[in-house]
Scaffold this motif. Structure first.
Motif, PDB file in Angstrom:
ATOM      1  N   PRO A  62       0.836  -1.199   0.000  1.00  0.00           N
ATOM      2  CA  PRO A  62       0.000   0.000   0.000  1.00  0.00           C
ATOM      3  C   PRO A  62       0.871   1.248   0.000  1.00  0.00           C
ATOM      4  CG  PRO A  62      -0.020  -1.054   2.160  1.00  0.00           C
ATOM      5  CD  PRO A  62       0.739  -1.974   1.253  1.00  0.00           C
ATOM      6  N   ALA A  63       0.379   2.306  -0.640  1.00  0.00           N
ATOM      7  CA  ALA A  63       1.137   3.556  -0.729  1.00  0.00           C
ATOM      8  C   ALA A  63       0.155   4.715  -0.838  1.00  0.00           C
ATOM      9  CB  ALA A  63       2.064   3.532  -1.953  1.00  0.00           C
ATOM     10  N   ALA A  64       0.649   5.902  -0.533  1.00  0.00           N
ATOM     11  CA  ALA A  64      -0.179   7.100  -0.641  1.00  0.00           C
ATOM     12  C   ALA A  64      -0.537   7.348  -2.102  1.00  0.00           C
ATOM     13  CB  ALA A  64       0.551   8.301  -0.060  1.00  0.00           C
ATOM     14  N   ALA A  65      -1.804   7.659  -2.350  1.00  0.00           N
ATOM     15  CA  ALA A  65      -2.281   7.855  -3.714  1.00  0.00           C
ATOM     16  C   ALA A  65      -2.259   9.310  -4.144  1.00  0.00           C
ATOM     17  CB  ALA A  65      -3.707   7.316  -3.836  1.00  0.00           C
ATOM     18  N   ASP A  66      -2.010  10.234  -3.204  1.00  0.00           N
ATOM     19  CA  ASP A  66      -2.214  11.656  -3.475  1.00  0.00           C
ATOM     20  C   ASP A  66      -0.942  12.477  -3.557  1.00  0.00           C
ATOM     21  OD1 ASP A  66      -1.506  11.404  -0.841  1.00  0.00           O
ATOM     22  OD2 ASP A  66      -3.099  12.712  -0.056  1.00  0.00           O
ATOM     23  N   ARG A  67       0.216  11.820  -3.717  1.00  0.00           N
ATOM     24  CA  ARG A  67       1.474  12.570  -3.743  1.00  0.00           C
ATOM     25  C   ARG A  67       2.552  11.764  -4.472  1.00  0.00           C
ATOM     26  NH1 ARG A  67       1.866  12.156   2.643  1.00  0.00           N
ATOM     27  NH2 ARG A  67      -0.375  12.057   2.213  1.00  0.00           N
ATOM     28  N   PRO A  68       3.579  12.436  -4.994  1.00  0.00           N
ATOM     29  CA  PRO A  68       4.718  11.697  -5.551  1.00  0.00           C
ATOM     30  C   PRO A  68       5.457  10.953  -4.442  1.00  0.00           C
ATOM     31  CG  PRO A  68       4.709  13.993  -6.282  1.00  0.00           C
ATOM     32  CD  PRO A  68       3.716  13.895  -5.165  1.00  0.00           C
ATOM     33  N   LEU A  69       5.956   9.792  -4.766  1.00  0.00           N
ATOM     34  CA  LEU A  69       6.689   8.953  -3.814  1.00  0.00           C
ATOM     35  C   LEU A  69       8.166   8.961  -4.196  1.00  0.00           C
ATOM     36  CD1 LEU A  69       4.198   5.940  -3.806  1.00  0.00           C
ATOM     37  CD2 LEU A  69       4.196   7.944  -2.288  1.00  0.00           C
ATOM     38  N   SER A  70       9.018   9.291  -3.251  1.00  0.00           N
ATOM     39  CA  SER A  70      10.445   9.430  -3.539  1.00  0.00           C
ATOM     40  C   SER A  70      11.132   8.069  -3.580  1.00  0.00           C
ATOM     41  CB  SER A  70      11.122  10.319  -2.498  1.00  0.00           C
ATOM     42  OG  SER A  70      11.047   9.722  -1.215  1.00  0.00           O
ATOM     43  N   VAL A  71      12.065   7.941  -4.527  1.00  0.00           N
ATOM     44  CA  VAL A  71      12.862   6.726  -4.676  1.00  0.00           C
ATOM     45  C   VAL A  71      14.324   7.131  -4.592  1.00  0.00           C
ATOM     46  CG1 VAL A  71      13.380   4.730  -6.131  1.00  0.00           C
ATOM     47  CG2 VAL A  71      11.092   5.767  -6.193  1.00  0.00           C
ATOM     48  N   ARG A  72      15.094   6.431  -3.776  1.00  0.00           N
ATOM     49  CA  ARG A  72      16.513   6.734  -3.652  1.00  0.00           C
ATOM     50  C   ARG A  72      17.282   5.435  -3.478  1.00  0.00           C
ATOM     51  NH1 ARG A  72      18.007   9.105   2.218  1.00  0.00           N
ATOM     52  NH2 ARG A  72      17.207   7.405   3.513  1.00  0.00           N
ATOM     53  N   ALA A  73      18.611   5.539  -3.538  1.00  0.00           N
ATOM     54  CA  ALA A  73      19.423   4.321  -3.467  1.00  0.00           C
ATOM     55  C   ALA A  73      20.777   4.628  -2.862  1.00  0.00           C
ATOM     56  CB  ALA A  73      19.610   3.709  -4.846  1.00  0.00           C
ATOM     57  N   SER A  74      21.322   3.631  -2.172  1.00  0.00           N
ATOM     58  CA  SER A  74      22.740   3.639  -1.821  1.00  0.00           C
ATOM     59  C   SER A  74      23.451   2.736  -2.812  1.00  0.00           C
ATOM     60  CB  SER A  74      22.960   3.154  -0.389  1.00  0.00           C
ATOM     61  OG  SER A  74      22.647   1.767  -0.279  1.00  0.00           O
ATOM     62  N   THR A  75      24.766   2.832  -2.878  1.00  0.00           N
ATOM     63  CA  THR A  75      25.514   2.078  -3.885  1.00  0.00           C
ATOM     64  C   THR A  75      26.694   1.338  -3.265  1.00  0.00           C
ATOM     65  OG1 THR A  75      27.009   3.917  -4.439  1.00  0.00           O
ATOM     66  CG2 THR A  75      24.914   3.794  -5.632  1.00  0.00           C
ATOM     67  N   SER A  76      27.182   0.374  -4.033  1.00  0.00           N
ATOM     68  CA  SER A  76      28.438  -0.317  -3.713  1.00  0.00           C
ATOM     69  C   SER A  76      29.155  -0.569  -5.034  1.00  0.00           C
ATOM     70  CB  SER A  76      28.172  -1.636  -2.978  1.00  0.00           C
ATOM     71  OG  SER A  76      27.434  -2.527  -3.785  1.00  0.00           O
ATOM     72  N   PRO A  77      30.489  -0.768  -5.008  1.00  0.00           N
ATOM     73  CA  PRO A  77      31.231  -0.953  -6.262  1.00  0.00           C
ATOM     74  C   PRO A  77      30.897  -2.280  -6.941  1.00  0.00           C
ATOM     75  CG  PRO A  77      32.694  -0.330  -4.447  1.00  0.00           C
ATOM     76  CD  PRO A  77      31.388  -0.697  -3.843  1.00  0.00           C
ATOM     77  N   SER A  78      30.796  -2.237  -8.250  1.00  0.00           N
ATOM     78  CA  SER A  78      30.591  -3.448  -9.024  1.00  0.00           C
ATOM     79  C   SER A  78      31.884  -4.255  -9.093  1.00  0.00           C
ATOM     80  CB  SER A  78      30.155  -3.082 -10.447  1.00  0.00           C
ATOM     81  OG  SER A  78      30.293  -4.186 -11.319  1.00  0.00           O
ATOM     82  N   PRO A  79      31.806  -5.576  -8.955  1.00  0.00           N
ATOM     83  CA  PRO A  79      33.002  -6.408  -9.134  1.00  0.00           C
ATOM     84  C   PRO A  79      33.439  -6.476 -10.592  1.00  0.00           C
ATOM     85  CG  PRO A  79      31.094  -7.800  -8.865  1.00  0.00           C
ATOM     86  CD  PRO A  79      30.630  -6.388  -8.613  1.00  0.00           C
ATOM     87  N   PHE A  80      32.563  -6.045 -11.502  1.00  0.00           N
ATOM     88  CA  PHE A  80      32.866  -6.109 -12.933  1.00  0.00           C
ATOM     89  C   PHE A  80      33.788  -4.976 -13.358  1.00  0.00           C
ATOM     90  CE2 PHE A  80      31.478  -4.722 -17.270  1.00  0.00           C
ATOM     91  CZ  PHE A  80      32.093  -5.743 -17.969  1.00  0.00           C
ATOM     92  N   ASP A  81      33.422  -3.727 -13.013  1.00  0.00           N
ATOM     93  CA  ASP A  81      34.226  -2.591 -13.458  1.00  0.00           C
ATOM     94  C   ASP A  81      34.471  -1.546 -12.372  1.00  0.00           C
ATOM     95  OD1 ASP A  81      31.731  -1.466 -13.215  1.00  0.00           O
ATOM     96  OD2 ASP A  81      31.459  -1.084 -15.360  1.00  0.00           O
ATOM     97  N   GLY A  82      34.036  -1.837 -11.136  1.00  0.00           N
ATOM     98  CA  GLY A  82      34.254  -0.911 -10.040  1.00  0.00           C
ATOM     99  C   GLY A  82      33.303   0.262 -10.000  1.00  0.00           C
ATOM    100  N   GLU A  83      32.396   0.364 -10.981  1.00  0.00           N
ATOM    101  CA  GLU A  83      31.441   1.470 -11.008  1.00  0.00           C
ATOM    102  C   GLU A  83      30.348   1.249  -9.962  1.00  0.00           C
ATOM    103  OE1 GLU A  83      31.594   4.340 -12.874  1.00  0.00           O
ATOM    104  OE2 GLU A  83      33.611   3.574 -13.289  1.00  0.00           O
ATOM    105  N   PRO A  84      29.695   2.333  -9.501  1.00  0.00           N
ATOM    106  CA  PRO A  84      28.632   2.182  -8.499  1.00  0.00           C
ATOM    107  C   PRO A  84      27.443   1.384  -9.039  1.00  0.00           C
ATOM    108  CG  PRO A  84      29.351   4.474  -8.661  1.00  0.00           C
ATOM    109  CD  PRO A  84      29.974   3.749  -9.816  1.00  0.00           C
ATOM    110  N   THR A  85      26.939   0.494  -8.215  1.00  0.00           N
ATOM    111  CA  THR A  85      25.707  -0.235  -8.520  1.00  0.00           C
ATOM    112  C   THR A  85      24.804  -0.144  -7.294  1.00  0.00           C
ATOM    113  OG1 THR A  85      26.592  -2.341  -7.702  1.00  0.00           O
ATOM    114  CG2 THR A  85      26.890  -1.855 -10.035  1.00  0.00           C
ATOM    115  N   ILE A  86      23.531  -0.381  -7.491  1.00  0.00           N
ATOM    116  CA  ILE A  86      22.576  -0.228  -6.394  1.00  0.00           C
ATOM    117  C   ILE A  86      22.799  -1.292  -5.329  1.00  0.00           C
ATOM    118  CG2 ILE A  86      20.129  -0.427  -5.784  1.00  0.00           C
ATOM    119  CD1 ILE A  86      19.498   1.028  -8.378  1.00  0.00           C
ATOM    120  N   ALA A  87      22.907  -0.821  -4.081  1.00  0.00           N
ATOM    121  CA  ALA A  87      23.038  -1.715  -2.931  1.00  0.00           C
ATOM    122  C   ALA A  87      21.731  -1.769  -2.139  1.00  0.00           C
ATOM    123  CB  ALA A  87      24.179  -1.254  -2.021  1.00  0.00           C
ATOM    124  N   THR A  88      21.117  -0.619  -1.923  1.00  0.00           N
ATOM    125  CA  THR A  88      19.812  -0.552  -1.259  1.00  0.00           C
ATOM    126  C   THR A  88      18.910   0.386  -2.044  1.00  0.00           C
ATOM    127  OG1 THR A  88      20.805  -0.878   0.923  1.00  0.00           O
ATOM    128  CG2 THR A  88      18.561  -0.033   0.864  1.00  0.00           C
TER     129      THR A  88
END
Length: 287
Positions: A62-88
């Motif tokens: 369930p979520a609020a129907a009357d407002r935008p919902l924010s999405v954010r992420a923390s990152t960790s390095p990729s083992p492939f190229d070291g670039e940031p990838t989503i952790a949470t």
């Protein structure tokens, strides 16, 4: 040490039900007996839950129907190229944490794999309109790409522009062509390749389905996140680097590569949904 989060954007959930799911199967729910929205409403009515049928997976809450919902992420390095990838991945649901529930421990809703086609965050009703690989593009347009050993020869013969992707030069091609024109151009390239070289050039036509549109929208985002309108709702798609997917998530659920989705209370007492992907541990590979 506290996680550092970056904002990814917002989504809308006018139906009051938010879905986090595997993008590759969104259009297939309706082929499997019941639309995604019906299944999601049932799960949300019970506080949230995991949905799975065949290779389609999602978590609905369930979520609020009357407002935008924010999405954010923390990152960790990729083992492939070291670039940031989503952790949470964290989605604010716009609802207070229930007073009858303890805030001391997360509520586990299930787990999800990292889909090779990416993930989608959006309104349950809106996602019923999602178009996938086998669907017709609503706008009647397509993109054409070509690359490979003889791409420079092909460019000299046919032209096209370099399509930048994730901070680097991508393939040659043309964007936003009518589908029939895109198919004809791809056929012309393929015929030339077969006559002149036999192989050494890959040609791809990508019709403007929602799956392709979100991947294209995230082409310049460091975490491959793109916002598109689906069924009248603002929706976020999260693509994955294929090298990172191959090293960390290949095999997905069948290989046990799944990650927990929880409901938690943030510091302000609001409810958030979190999808937590542990940082890569090279010792796991040795084991």
């Amino acid at each position: 040490m506290a996680e550092t989060f970056v904002a990814l954007g917002t989504v809308d959930a006018p139906s009051g039900v938010l879905v986090l799911g595997t993008a590759g199967g969104v259009d297939q729910w309706r082929e499997l007996g019941r639309p995604l929205s019906e299944r999601a409403r049932t799960a949300a009515a019970n506080g949230g839950g995991h949905l799975q049928e065949w290779s389609c997976e999602a978590v609905a809450v369930p979520a609020a129907a009357d407002r935008p919902l924010s999405v954010r992420a923390s990152t960790s390095p990729s083992p492939f190229d070291g670039e940031p990838t989503i952790a949470t991945l964290e989605i604010g649901l716009g609802l207070p944490w229930p007073g009858t529930m303890s805030r001391s421990a997360p509520v586990r809703l299930g787990d999800l794999p990292v889909d090779r086609c990416g993930m989608v965050v959006g309104d349950a009703d809106g996602l019923d309109a999602w178009t996938g690989t086998d669907d017709e593009p609503a706008n009647g347009l397509a993109d054409v790409f070509y690359w490979g050993r003889y791409e420079d020869d092909a460019h000299a013969q046919f032209g096209g522009e370099r399509i930048a992707e994730h901070g680097a030069d991508g393939p040659y091609g043309w964007l936003d062509l009518p589908v029939a024109e895109a198919a004809a151009r791809a056929a012309e390239l393929t015929d030339w390749r077969d006559r002149v070289h036999g192989r050494g050039l890959v040609v791809s036509v990508e019709e403007h389905t929602d799956l392709h549109r979100f991947q294209r929208a995230g082409r310049h985002h460091p975490l491959r996140v793109g916002a598109i309108d689906v069924g009248g709702c603002r929706t976020l798609g999260i693509d994955w680097d294929q090298g990172d997917h191959a090293m960390r998530h290949r095999g997905e659920r069948e290989a046990g590569q799944v990650y927990p989705v929880t409901l938690e209370a943030d510091r302000a007492g609001e409810t958030v949904m979190r999808w937590t992907i542990p940082p890569h541990d090279p010792d796991d590979e040795d084991a």
